[in-house]
Motif scaffolding. Structure first.
Motif, short mmCIF file in Angstrom:
data_model
loop_
_atom_site.label_atom_id
_atom_site.label_comp_id
_atom_site.label_asym_id
_atom_site.label_seq_id
_atom_site.Cartn_x
_atom_site.Cartn_y
_atom_site.Cartn_z
N PHE A 92 0.81 -1.07 0.13
CA PHE A 92 0.18 -0.03 -0.08
C PHE A 92 0.71 1.43 0.20
N GLU A 93 0.40 2.12 -0.83
CA GLU A 93 1.19 3.47 -0.95
C GLU A 93 0.02 4.44 -0.91
N ARG A 94 0.04 5.53 -0.10
CA ARG A 94 -0.77 6.72 -0.06
C ARG A 94 -0.59 7.62 -1.24
N GLY A 95 0.72 7.79 -1.79
CA GLY A 95 0.77 8.54 -2.74
C GLY A 95 0.83 7.79 -4.12
N ASP A 122 10.84 0.03 9.23
CA ASP A 122 11.28 1.47 8.84
C ASP A 122 11.88 2.20 9.94
N GLY A 123 11.89 3.58 9.70
CA GLY A 123 13.00 4.14 10.55
C GLY A 123 12.41 4.05 11.84
N SER A 124 11.24 3.90 12.26
CA SER A 124 10.76 3.84 13.67
C SER A 124 11.45 2.69 14.37
N GLY A 152 8.30 5.00 -3.38
CA GLY A 152 9.67 5.17 -3.02
C GLY A 152 10.14 6.15 -1.95
N SER A 153 9.11 6.99 -1.71
CA SER A 153 9.13 7.98 -0.75
C SER A 153 10.30 8.96 -0.96
N GLY A 154 11.09 9.07 0.27
CA GLY A 154 12.19 10.01 0.08
C GLY A 154 13.30 9.18 -0.63
N PRO A 203 20.32 8.35 7.81
CA PRO A 203 19.90 7.00 8.07
C PRO A 203 19.39 6.01 7.10
N VAL A 204 19.33 6.34 5.76
CA VAL A 204 18.38 5.53 4.90
C VAL A 204 19.02 3.94 4.62
N LEU A 205 20.61 3.97 4.36
CA LEU A 205 20.94 2.66 4.17
C LEU A 205 20.81 1.64 5.25
C1 LIG Z 1 15.23 15.62 0.21
C2 LIG Z 1 15.46 14.42 0.93
C3 LIG Z 1 17.00 14.11 1.14
C4 LIG Z 1 17.38 12.92 1.70
N1 LIG Z 1 18.67 12.59 1.65
C5 LIG Z 1 18.98 11.44 2.54
C6 LIG Z 1 20.48 11.00 2.04
O1 LIG Z 1 21.05 11.65 1.46
N2 LIG Z 1 20.84 10.01 2.88
C7 LIG Z 1 20.00 9.21 3.49
O2 LIG Z 1 20.27 8.47 4.52
N3 LIG Z 1 18.46 9.81 3.87
C8 LIG Z 1 18.22 10.76 3.15
N4 LIG Z 1 16.94 11.29 3.36
C9 LIG Z 1 15.99 10.57 4.16
C10 LIG Z 1 15.32 9.26 3.73
O3 LIG Z 1 14.68 9.54 2.67
C11 LIG Z 1 14.58 8.43 4.89
O4 LIG Z 1 15.28 8.07 5.68
C12 LIG Z 1 13.72 7.25 4.53
O5 LIG Z 1 13.14 7.61 3.43
C13 LIG Z 1 12.92 6.67 5.64
O6 LIG Z 1 12.50 5.42 5.23
P1 LIG Z 1 11.33 4.83 6.15
O7 LIG Z 1 11.06 3.40 5.44
O8 LIG Z 1 11.36 4.96 7.40
O9 LIG Z 1 10.02 5.93 5.41
P2 LIG Z 1 9.64 6.52 4.13
O10 LIG Z 1 10.65 6.11 3.14
O11 LIG Z 1 9.06 7.67 4.45
O12 LIG Z 1 8.33 5.54 3.59
C14 LIG Z 1 7.17 5.55 4.18
C15 LIG Z 1 6.16 5.53 3.08
O13 LIG Z 1 4.73 5.05 3.75
C16 LIG Z 1 3.61 5.67 3.12
N5 LIG Z 1 2.69 6.00 3.78
C17 LIG Z 1 2.79 6.58 4.99
N6 LIG Z 1 1.33 6.29 5.95
C18 LIG Z 1 0.89 5.57 5.01
C19 LIG Z 1 -0.48 5.05 5.01
N7 LIG Z 1 -1.23 5.24 6.31
N8 LIG Z 1 -1.07 4.45 4.01
C20 LIG Z 1 -0.26 4.28 3.16
N9 LIG Z 1 0.95 4.49 2.59
C21 LIG Z 1 1.45 5.25 3.86
C22 LIG Z 1 4.40 7.09 2.71
O14 LIG Z 1 3.82 7.93 1.73
C23 LIG Z 1 5.97 6.66 2.51
O15 LIG Z 1 5.90 6.43 0.82
C24 LIG Z 1 16.53 12.20 2.46
C25 LIG Z 1 15.09 12.67 2.30
C26 LIG Z 1 14.75 13.82 1.68
C27 LIG Z 1 13.10 14.25 1.70
#
Ligand SMILES: Cc1cc2nc3c(=O)[nH]c(=O)nc-3n(C[C@H](O)[C@H](O)[C@H](O)COP(=O)(O)OP(=O)(O)OC[C@H]3O[C@@H](n4cnc5c(N)ncnc54)[C@H](O)[C@@H]3O)c2cc1C
Lengths: 552, 186
Positions: free
Chosen positions: A34-37, A513-515, A98-100, A525-527
């Motif tokens: 599921f993806e909200r976007g 996820d990052g939580s 793909g989010s961020g 944090p992403v890797l």
């Molecule tokens: C401009 C920018 C630059 C960055 N540069 C770096 C970098 O150089 N190096 C690095 O390590 N990190 C970087 N980051 C951070 C990195 O993108 C995040 O750390 C990472 O994406 C977080 O991963 P996650 O899986 O925790 O959450 P996310 O990747 O945010 O994924 C969560 C997903 O869940 C979806 N979602 C949320 N709620 C719901 C719902 N209720 N129903 C359905 N879908 C939902 C969201 O739309 C999103 O797509 C950057 C971020 C941005 C925005």
């Protein structure tokens, strides 16, 4: 027509969720992602700085939108304010497939060994919930490697004496520095720092059927025009879909985790792209909605078993929100150092990530991505005009003569920095929104000053004629580096999941996820989030292969 | 900014549109003689004030200033779009900003010479007028908002109405179409 039950539901297609979708689908589980976007596309957004995900003064192209989304921000004095996604206080990352990882800068750090055992290394910190991770760097090492090879990282650790041990090199050679990077690299060497090329989720050579980086200026905050930036949207998610086992449902907002009268998770309810409320059932649910939306979803899923939100018996869901206490120094030069070779950030030192006398933790220090013309209007030296003739003149000279060094200072997590759900503010679908409150500890600001000193010294060595430091405010962190709100741990009383990301007391609910981060490292944090995606998947798949059907 | 560069026909046309406003007599904009898009959210009076503000915040020099770069069109377009939350602040504060200059300089803002406009805005920015309020708004914060919006209109992408022909990129020596590059190669 009702949806057919599947093996696994993944909520969120970002860094963690994208990886899990691919792993489970390729292992043969039927998956709904599921993806909200929706999909972000270069042809739609192109080079628009005002809606890019870095400074977004008009809106966030990568979502979420200002029409349907809002949050509540709480300030130091407890005053609440409704904030929209393009307000910094919203603490946005992104909301698209793909989010961020579509619009990030792509710095691809492995955390260091110390980052996983902060309490053992540094002891307790007053006011902080600082703790060790239940897993070590060595547990995660093979999964970092997998992330580097499957998603694609360019790097070379040989110049970084502080790099944690690795079994296999990066799959692509490290990037070269642009003009500014070369000046900074030489200067760092002169003063005894150990500069190296930042590992990047970007192609330095053709990789994964996609071309090499063309070094445009508009990289971080944008979709790559040639697809040379590697995110989950152009690697693992397409692989998951190609396996035939993964259905990606975009524009679907998951609003509740469903639980039966035996305390097992049965699926989720969601609003589809036409705002129709639906249910999807599954054997396993994996939350990967980010460190702000995952806890929100859990807190909004109250039941007889979990009256205060699913997995929240001990009030740890949403606690310990952290990002990084970004700090550093900017420098103005008396000659041009800008050659318009993007994305800009390329040189780093890990000298001050740990082992700093009198300081807890620290930060990697890197030069900044190119500040684009609008963003740069606010990046002039202090005590220079912010408008008028001189500002305009400075804008055109300084744009070519300014460099910036920044370090993501590892924050000391605290229990009062948190995500709750609002009692009175709801989103477009009528669901209580996230409410964000908290602060940084004095310790974080102290470390920021320590790191800024090191950055100033570096700028000086590089020949900057005017140097000014950047220290963060004491407000709560989150935003792009949000993490920590459902930490993993061995003790269910002081954590939300076990070391495999399984929510305590519920066999078939996972987080990826990052939580999960107990602490957020001295690095972006992403890797680590991607590696955790592989780690959590690996556990689920092994159980599955042993016949565990998670009660469903 | 004088009536001199407007043809009489243009002036009559503009006067007809402006009839009923007390403070517009005798000003116009240079661009009114060019062909330009009509404003969507701004009245011509309001647009003229923004023209003047934009040229103070980003003054013309070897390169065009805010007005000629289309900053007013940016504001006009965005107050009906992404920045619609600011529309009422603009509607309240623009005439107040223009009229309050009278107490200080004896003339509305748009009739001041460049130097006077600059010192008036400097005073506004520093909070010297904050003992009065413009409706619920503070003069210094309104100035700050306008300053930000002018920067966006001048340095942001032309798709939002400003930065005509990427003029600010030309000024900064930045290519618009980004050619593939390689580190180390000149
Ligand atoms: C401009 C920018 C630059 C960055 N540069 C770096 C970098 O150089 N190096 C690095 O390590 N990190 C970087 N980051 C951070 C990195 O993108 C995040 O750390 C990472 O994406 C977080 O991963 P996650 O899986 O925790 O959450 P996310 O990747 O945010 O994924 C969560 C997903 O869940 C979806 N979602 C949320 N709620 C719901 C719902 N209720 N129903 C359905 N879908 C939902 C969201 O739309 C999103 O797509 C950057 C971020 C941005 C925005």
């Amino acid at each position: 027509m009702a949806n057919t039950k599947v093996d696994a539901i993944i909520v969120g297609s970002g860094a963690g969720g994208g990886v899990v979708a691919k792993e489970l689908a390729v292992a043969g589980l039927s998956v709904v992602l599921f993806e909200r976007g929706g999909w972000a596309r270069y042809s739609e957004h192109r080079d628009d700085e005002l809606t890019a995900q870095r400074s977004f003064p008009l809106h966030c192209y990568f979502g979420p939108d200002n029409e349907r989304y809002r949050r509540v921000a709480v300030d130091h004095d407890g005053n609440e304010r409704i904030v929209l996604p393009n307000d910094w206080a919203y603490h946005n990352n992104a909301a698209c497939v793909g989010s961020g990882t579509v619009c990030y800068g792509g710095m691809a750090w492995r955390f260091m060994e110390e980052d996983f055992k902060m309490k053992t290394v540094y002891g307790s910190v007053e006011g902080s919930t600082l703790d060790d991770w239940p897993i070590s760097y060595h547990d995660l090492e093979p999964y970092y490697e997998k992330a580097e090879w499957e998603i694609g990282v360019a790097g070379n650790d040989s110049l970084n004496p502080f790099a944690p041990p690795r079994k296999r090199p990066h799959p692509m050679p490290a990037f070269e520095h642009n003009k500014e990077g070369r000046i900074l690299e030489n200067a760092a060497r002169e003063i005894g720092y150990h500069p190296f090329s930042i590992p990047m989720l970007r192609n330095s050579i053709p990789y994964g059927d996609r071309p090499e980086c063309i070094h445009v200026r508009n990289c971080v905050g944008f979709v790559c025009p040639v697809g040379a930036k590697n995110g989950t949207h152009n690697t693992v998610i397409p692989t998951a879909i190609r396996s035939g086992n993964c259905e990606l449902r975009t524009d679907c907002q998951v609003t509740e985790i469903l639980i039966n009268d035996r305390g097992r998770v049965t699926g989720v309810s969601y609003f589809d792209q036409n705002d129709q409320k639906k249910e999807q059932h599954a054997r396993i649910v994996i939350l990967a909605a980010s460190a702000t939306e995952t806890p929100r979803l859990m807190l909004n899923s109250a039941s007889r078993f979990f009256p205060d939100g699913i997995g929240n018996r001990n009030d740890w869901v949403g606690r310990n929100l952290q990002g990084h206490a970004y700090c550093g120094a900017d420098g103005l030069f008396d000659k041009d150092i800008y050659d318009d070779v993007g994305p800009g950030a390329s040189v780093a030192v890990s000298d001050f990530a740990h082992n700093n006398p009198g300081v807890i933790g620290g930060a990697v220090l890197c030069n900044e991505f190119i500040r684009l013309p609008y963003a740069f209007t606010g990046a002039h030296p202090p005590n220079t005009p912010s408008w008028g003739k001189e500002h305009k003149k400075n804008q055109r000279t300084y744009f070519h003569r300014t460099a910036s060094l920044r370090g993501p200072v590892q924050e000391m997590p605290n229990f009062e920095s948190r995500v709750e759900v609002s009692q009175n503010v709801r989103d477009h679908w009528g669901v209580p929104v996230a409410k964000i409150s908290g602060f940084k500890l004095d310790e974080d600001i102290r470390t920021a000053h320590f790191i800024a000193d090191k950055a100033e010294k570096w700028m000086e060595a590089a020949g900057a004629v005017k140097i000014w430091r950047n220290i963060p405010d004491t407000g709560v962190s989150g935003s792009q580096h949000q993490s920590g709100t459902c930490r993993m741990g061995n003790d269910p009383k002081t954590s939300v999941t076990d070391k495999y990301g399984r929510v305590h007391d519920i066999d078939n609910l996972f987080i990826a996820d990052g939580s999960l981060h107990v602490t957020n490292g001295a690095f972006n944090p992403v890797l680590t989030i991607m590696a955790l995606g592989y780690w959590v998947s690996d556990y689920i798949i092994k159980e599955w292969e042993h016949g565990n059907r998670f009660g469903g | 900014m004088s009536t001199g560069d407007v043809s009489r026909r243009d002036f009559l046309k503009l006067s007809a549109i402006w009839a009923g406003s007390a403070w517009i007599v005798g000003f116009t904009t240079a661009s009114s003689s060019n062909h330009r898009e009509p404003y969507r959210t701004l009245t011509d009076e309001e647009a003229a004030i923004i023209d003047a503000l934009a040229d103070q915040i980003i003054p013309p020099d070897e390169y065009p200033g805010g007005k000629d770069a289309g900053v007013t069109h940016f504001v006009d377009q965005q107050l009906g779009g992404y920045l619609k939350g600011f529309a009422s602040e603009y509607k309240t504060c623009l005439p107040a900003l223009n009229n309050d200059a009278e107490s200080r300089f004896g003339k509305p803002f748009i009739h001041l010479d460049e130097r006077e406009q600059y010192s008036y805005l400097s005073e506004l920015e520093s909070g010297q007028f904050d003992n009065t309020s413009w409706g619920p708004y503070r003069p210094s914060s309104f100035f700050n908002i306008v300053r930000h919006h002018c920067m966006m209109g001048f340095y942001g992408s032309p798709v939002h109405g400003g930065n005509k022909e990427y003029i600010s990129y030309q000024m900064l020596g930045l290519s618009v179409v980004q050619e593939p590059k390689r580190p180390g190669a000149p």
